[in-house]
Design a protein around this motif. Sequence first.
Motif, PDB file in Angstrom:
ATOM      1  N   VAL A  77       0.775  -1.313  -0.183  1.00 19.92           N
ATOM      2  CA  VAL A  77       0.070  -0.035  -0.065  1.00 19.92           C
ATOM      3  C   VAL A  77       0.829   1.120  -0.020  1.00 19.92           C
ATOM      4  N   THR A  78       0.877   2.006  -1.052  1.00 24.93           N
ATOM      5  CA  THR A  78       1.549   3.071  -1.254  1.00 24.93           C
ATOM      6  C   THR A  78       0.644   4.436  -1.178  1.00 24.93           C
ATOM      7  N   VAL A  79       1.351   5.333  -0.432  1.00 28.03           N
ATOM      8  CA  VAL A  79       0.559   6.735   0.075  1.00 28.03           C
ATOM      9  C   VAL A  79       1.515   7.776  -0.444  1.00 28.03           C
ATOM     10  N   ALA A  80       1.085   8.572  -1.210  1.00 33.17           N
ATOM     11  CA  ALA A  80       1.898   9.924  -1.584  1.00 33.17           C
ATOM     12  C   ALA A  80       1.562  11.018  -0.412  1.00 33.17           C
ATOM     13  N   THR A  81       3.101  11.185  -0.168  1.00 35.78           N
ATOM     14  CA  THR A  81       3.357  11.964   1.183  1.00 35.78           C
ATOM     15  C   THR A  81       3.710  13.303   0.625  1.00 35.78           C
ATOM     16  N   SER A  82       3.189  14.366   1.352  1.00 35.26           N
ATOM     17  CA  SER A  82       3.873  15.643   0.853  1.00 35.26           C
ATOM     18  C   SER A  82       4.850  16.119   1.654  1.00 35.26           C
ATOM     19  N   ASP A  83       5.255  15.670   2.933  1.00 38.51           N
ATOM     20  CA  ASP A  83       6.207  15.740   3.553  1.00 38.51           C
ATOM     21  C   ASP A  83       6.788  14.428   4.247  1.00 38.51           C
ATOM     22  N   LEU A  84       7.861  14.054   3.536  1.00 33.67           N
ATOM     23  CA  LEU A  84       8.366  12.606   3.838  1.00 33.67           C
ATOM     24  C   LEU A  84       9.179  12.753   5.006  1.00 33.67           C
ATOM     25  N   ASP A  85       9.998  14.050   5.224  1.00 37.53           N
ATOM     26  CA  ASP A  85      10.706  14.046   6.485  1.00 37.53           C
ATOM     27  C   ASP A  85       9.558  13.964   7.804  1.00 37.53           C
ATOM     28  N   GLU A  86       8.658  14.841   7.366  1.00 40.18           N
ATOM     29  CA  GLU A  86       7.564  14.831   8.760  1.00 40.18           C
ATOM     30  C   GLU A  86       7.019  13.611   8.973  1.00 40.18           C
ATOM     31  N   ALA A  87       6.703  12.397   7.927  1.00 43.32           N
ATOM     32  CA  ALA A  87       6.189  11.521   7.788  1.00 43.32           C
ATOM     33  C   ALA A  87       7.149  10.292   8.759  1.00 43.32           C
TER      34      ALA A  87
ATOM     35  N   PRO B 164     -17.525   3.233  21.564  1.00 41.29           N
ATOM     36  CA  PRO B 164     -17.993   2.004  20.991  1.00 41.29           C
ATOM     37  C   PRO B 164     -18.455   1.998  19.515  1.00 41.29           C
ATOM     38  N   ALA B 165     -18.092   0.971  18.979  1.00 44.04           N
ATOM     39  CA  ALA B 165     -18.717   0.935  17.526  1.00 44.04           C
ATOM     40  C   ALA B 165     -20.057   0.285  17.236  1.00 44.04           C
ATOM     41  N   ASP B 166     -20.591   0.694  16.008  1.00 50.03           N
ATOM     42  CA  ASP B 166     -21.961  -0.069  15.767  1.00 50.03           C
ATOM     43  C   ASP B 166     -21.351  -1.624  15.312  1.00 50.03           C
ATOM     44  N   PHE B 167     -20.302  -1.948  15.014  1.00 52.40           N
ATOM     45  CA  PHE B 167     -19.919  -3.342  14.874  1.00 52.40           C
ATOM     46  C   PHE B 167     -19.776  -4.250  15.939  1.00 52.40           C
ATOM     47  N   GLY B 168     -19.885  -3.766  17.311  1.00 48.77           N
ATOM     48  CA  GLY B 168     -19.759  -4.272  18.667  1.00 48.77           C
ATOM     49  C   GLY B 168     -18.426  -4.204  18.985  1.00 48.77           C
ATOM     50  N   GLY B 169     -17.658  -3.530  18.522  1.00 48.68           N
ATOM     51  CA  GLY B 169     -16.292  -3.470  19.160  1.00 48.68           C
ATOM     52  C   GLY B 169     -16.055  -1.726  19.743  1.00 48.68           C
ATOM     53  N   TYR B 170     -14.866  -1.303  19.453  1.00 48.19           N
ATOM     54  CA  TYR B 170     -14.478  -0.075  20.086  1.00 48.19           C
ATOM     55  C   TYR B 170     -13.727   0.403  19.171  1.00 48.19           C
ATOM     56  N   HIS B 171     -13.574   1.650  18.760  1.00 50.80           N
ATOM     57  CA  HIS B 171     -12.675   2.323  17.657  1.00 50.80           C
ATOM     58  C   HIS B 171     -12.456   3.632  17.774  1.00 50.80           C
ATOM     59  N   GLY B 172     -11.434   4.505  17.178  1.00 54.64           N
ATOM     60  CA  GLY B 172     -11.139   5.820  17.052  1.00 54.64           C
ATOM     61  C   GLY B 172     -10.394   6.059  15.677  1.00 54.64           C
ATOM     62  N   HIS B 173     -10.532   7.269  14.999  1.00 51.47           N
ATOM     63  CA  HIS B 173      -9.646   7.591  14.054  1.00 51.47           C
ATOM     64  C   HIS B 173      -8.512   8.758  14.277  1.00 51.47           C
ATOM     65  N   PHE B 174      -7.448   8.640  13.649  1.00 48.61           N
ATOM     66  CA  PHE B 174      -6.486   9.750  13.791  1.00 48.61           C
ATOM     67  C   PHE B 174      -5.872   9.903  12.276  1.00 48.61           C
ATOM     68  N   ALA B 175      -5.329  11.227  11.927  1.00 51.15           N
ATOM     69  CA  ALA B 175      -4.751  11.448  10.770  1.00 51.15           C
ATOM     70  C   ALA B 175      -3.191  11.475  10.989  1.00 51.15           C
ATOM     71  N   ASP B 176      -2.277  11.054  10.294  1.00 45.96           N
ATOM     72  CA  ASP B 176      -1.262  11.293  10.580  1.00 45.96           C
ATOM     73  C   ASP B 176      -0.663  12.583   9.935  1.00 45.96           C
ATOM     74  N   PRO B 177       0.447  13.364  10.219  1.00 48.96           N
ATOM     75  CA  PRO B 177       0.776  14.530   9.905  1.00 48.96           C
ATOM     76  C   PRO B 177       0.662  14.865   8.544  1.00 48.96           C
ATOM     77  N   ASN B 178       0.527  13.740   7.628  1.00 56.49           N
ATOM     78  CA  ASN B 178       0.386  14.175   6.098  1.00 56.49           C
ATOM     79  C   ASN B 178      -1.154  13.923   5.673  1.00 56.49           C
ATOM     80  N   GLY B 179      -2.073  13.568   6.550  1.00 56.28           N
ATOM     81  CA  GLY B 179      -3.399  13.414   6.272  1.00 56.28           C
ATOM     82  C   GLY B 179      -3.924  12.081   6.033  1.00 56.28           C
ATOM     83  N   ALA B 180      -3.042  10.964   5.973  1.00 56.25           N
ATOM     84  CA  ALA B 180      -3.481   9.525   6.037  1.00 56.25           C
ATOM     85  C   ALA B 180      -4.159   8.963   7.410  1.00 56.25           C
ATOM     86  N   VAL B 181      -5.253   8.740   7.128  1.00 60.13           N
ATOM     87  CA  VAL B 181      -6.244   8.291   8.214  1.00 60.13           C
ATOM     88  C   VAL B 181      -6.102   6.921   8.648  1.00 60.13           C
TER      89      VAL B 181
END
Length: 151
Positions: free
Chosen positions: A8-18, A110-127
């Motif tokens: 899985v390859t993600v284009a990254t606007s700031d590779l050093d920050e990543a 808590p999540a609809d699928f019966g589990g537990y989850h959260g979301h974050f974005a890395d400094p370049n926006g990958a979720v």
Amino acid sequence: MEQKAHFVTVATSDLDEAREFYVTGLGWLPTLDVPGEIIFFQVGHGLMLGLFDARKFAADLNVSGSAATASAPNPSGFTLSHNVDSPAAVDKVMADAATAGATILKTAQPADFGGYHGHFADPNGAVWEVAHNPAWRVEDDGTVVLGTPND
């Protein structure tokens, strides 16, 4: 074509920050790091995550004009998911990501699928989704079982 993916390859606007976020902040070990171009991490059985400098990514795709010289847009329309063994582990990963510089998009809950989850974005926006799903598991042979909460 076989039903599998190896990168899985993600284009990254700031590779050093990543690099700072994943290596220094989260403690990940690069498999291959080519400064100014790409950094690879093994993230699963036979699966690599590549963070590719946006300009080099565009050139690799033979994209010309302004698209080749512009920074990459924030990735959208997909998430990378990290599944853990408990709700407490979700909270820990989310806290570690925030400390490393992530933006929390959805606090762990808590999540609809019966589990537990959260979301974050890395400094370049990958979720990233961080999830505990008690019905989800990976067999020893790598097969993913997507069960229901009653399984």
